[in-house]
Design an enzyme around this catalytic site. Structure first.
Site, PDB file in Angstrom:
ATOM      1  N   ARG A 241       0.864  -1.181   0.000  1.00  0.00           N
ATOM      2  CA  ARG A 241       0.000   0.000   0.000  1.00  0.00           C
ATOM      3  C   ARG A 241       0.902   1.234   0.000  1.00  0.00           C
ATOM      4  NH1 ARG A 241      -3.475  -2.674  -1.377  1.00  0.00           N
ATOM      5  NH2 ARG A 241      -5.530  -3.042  -0.498  1.00  0.00           N
ATOM      6  N   GLU A 270      -3.835   7.252  -4.479  1.00  0.00           N
ATOM      7  CA  GLU A 270      -4.168   6.727  -5.821  1.00  0.00           C
ATOM      8  C   GLU A 270      -5.496   7.290  -6.306  1.00  0.00           C
ATOM      9  OE1 GLU A 270      -3.982   2.452  -5.621  1.00  0.00           O
ATOM     10  OE2 GLU A 270      -1.907   2.469  -4.951  1.00  0.00           O
ATOM     11  N   HIS A 288      -1.051  -0.215  -9.745  1.00  0.00           N
ATOM     12  CA  HIS A 288      -1.711  -1.108  -8.781  1.00  0.00           C
ATOM     13  C   HIS A 288      -2.296  -2.341  -9.493  1.00  0.00           C
ATOM     14  CE1 HIS A 288      -3.791  -1.128  -4.584  1.00  0.00           C
ATOM     15  NE2 HIS A 288      -3.546  -2.367  -5.002  1.00  0.00           N
TER      16      HIS A 288
HETATM   17  C1  DGY Z   1      -5.658  -6.025  -2.494  1.00  0.00           C
HETATM   18  O1  DGY Z   1      -6.391  -6.988  -2.698  1.00  0.00           O
HETATM   19  O2  DGY Z   1      -5.536  -5.522  -1.389  1.00  0.00           O
HETATM   20  C2  DGY Z   1      -4.895  -5.508  -3.650  1.00  0.00           C
HETATM   21  O3  DGY Z   1      -4.132  -4.422  -3.344  1.00  0.00           O
HETATM   22  C3  DGY Z   1      -5.796  -5.224  -4.800  1.00  0.00           C
HETATM   23  O4  DGY Z   1      -5.556  -6.217  -5.649  1.00  0.00           O
END
Ligand code: DGY
Length: 322
Positions: A241, A270, A288
């Site tokens: 993240r 984002e 992402h």
């Molecule tokens: C998640 O599932 O947390 C990812 O970042 C999105 O695919």
């Protein structure tokens, strides 16, 4: 005929066809076919008008939205393993169930981490940009050189499922050694990796640092002082993240050559990506896409549907957070 009313579900983003079909088999569904993200107001209205919501990492489900006195929904089924987009504490206080989609995206995300490790160490973004801009002058013995990874050290920060899958792929395919930092002890790994006591120990000895910690904490895990601890030749990989890294400090570290490069799939706010990152040729940037394979997205969707089915029909949740 005795018709039983199906629970009403609103889906905030477009989903694979098979997932939409599985949903409509069991629920009365409102899909977002044009895939335009919901505004804060639309998210609130969705929770007020449906029995359940399928949302994803791009939907900020804040305390304000959840706390609506008009709320009807009793479950938020997140299409994603990370739930830092949801105020889980607030959901817990208000008795709102939250589920997620772990496991099914582990390998896809680890593959993207592996890709980023290769991309930054071999400077492929720089080389490909040169080629695409018609600036390649032909084979050179001394230009476009990256660094070899065999025998070097990968430092994993956060040895959960995705950290482990990344470590294993890197050991098997690149021949790197692995050290890691994890808040609790990690035992019974199926590959050789050494758990170090502190984050600082991992950062000082790693040639590549790959972070696999959940976001949503008050403070980033990697801050200015941490980049100063890393080798000047080291690379940072983030597929977790944006908020687990102090993005400003990372940009400064890259600009001042405190570290050698970065491979990023996630960003602080984002879909905004700071222009300064675009101007750096020692970074590889992805939008992402850690879990973005057809198979994975379908599996994530099915898990989100199964969590809803459990909530409304049998109570047997595959992955309930609270
Ligand atoms: C998640 O599932 O947390 C990812 O970042 C999105 O695919």
């Amino acid at each position: 005929m005795n018709r039983i009313q199906k629970p009403e579900i609103i889906v905030t983003r477009a989903v694979p066809d098979a997932v939409a079909k599985a949903l409509t088999d069991h629920f009365s569904v409102s899909l977002n076919l044009n895939d335009i993200p919901f505004s804060e107001r639309e998210l609130k209205q969705a929770l007020e008008s449906a029995d359940g919501l399928i949302c994803t990492v791009s939907d900020q489900i804040t305390a304000d939205i959840i706390s609506s006195t008009e709320r009807r929904a009793s479950i938020i089924s997140n299409f994603g393993v990370g739930v830092s987009n949801i105020d889980v504490n607030c959901c817990q206080k208000l008795g709102l169930v939250v589920t997620n989609t772990p496991n099914v995206l582990t390998h896809a995300t680890a593959e993207i981490a592996l890709f980023l490790i290769l991309a930054v160490s071999r400077r492929t973004t720089y080389s490909e940009t040169k080629l695409r801009n018609n600036c390649w002058k032909g084979f050179s013995i001394v230009e476009d050189l990256g660094v070899s990874l065999a025998g070097k050290t990968l430092g994993i920060v956060g040895m959960g499922r995705i950290g482990q899958a990344t470590a294993e792929k890197v050991i098997n395919s690149l021949g790197m050694k692995v050290v890691f930092f994890n808040r609790s002890p990690v035992k019974d790994l199926s590959f050789r990796a050494v758990q170090l006591d502190t984050l600082a120990e991992v950062l000082t000895c790693a040639d590549v640092v790959s972070i696999h910690a959940p976001g949503g904490t008050k403070e980033p895990i990697l801050k200015r002082e941490h980049f100063a601890m890393m080798k000047k030749t080291a690379f940072l990989i983030n597929t977790a993240r944006g908020d687990v890294v102090d993005q400003r400090a990372l940009i400064n570290a890259l600009k001042t050559s405190l570290i050698s490069g970065a491979g990023l799939d996630v960003y602080l706010d984002e879909p905004k990506v700071p222009n300064e990152l675009f101007l750096l040729d020692n970074v590889t940037l992805l939008p992402h896409i850690g879990s973005a394979t057809c198979e994975t997205r379908e599996a994530m969707g099915m898990l989100a549907v199964n969590n809803l089915k459990a909530h409304f029909f049998d109570g047997n949740y595959p992955s309930r957070i609270i």
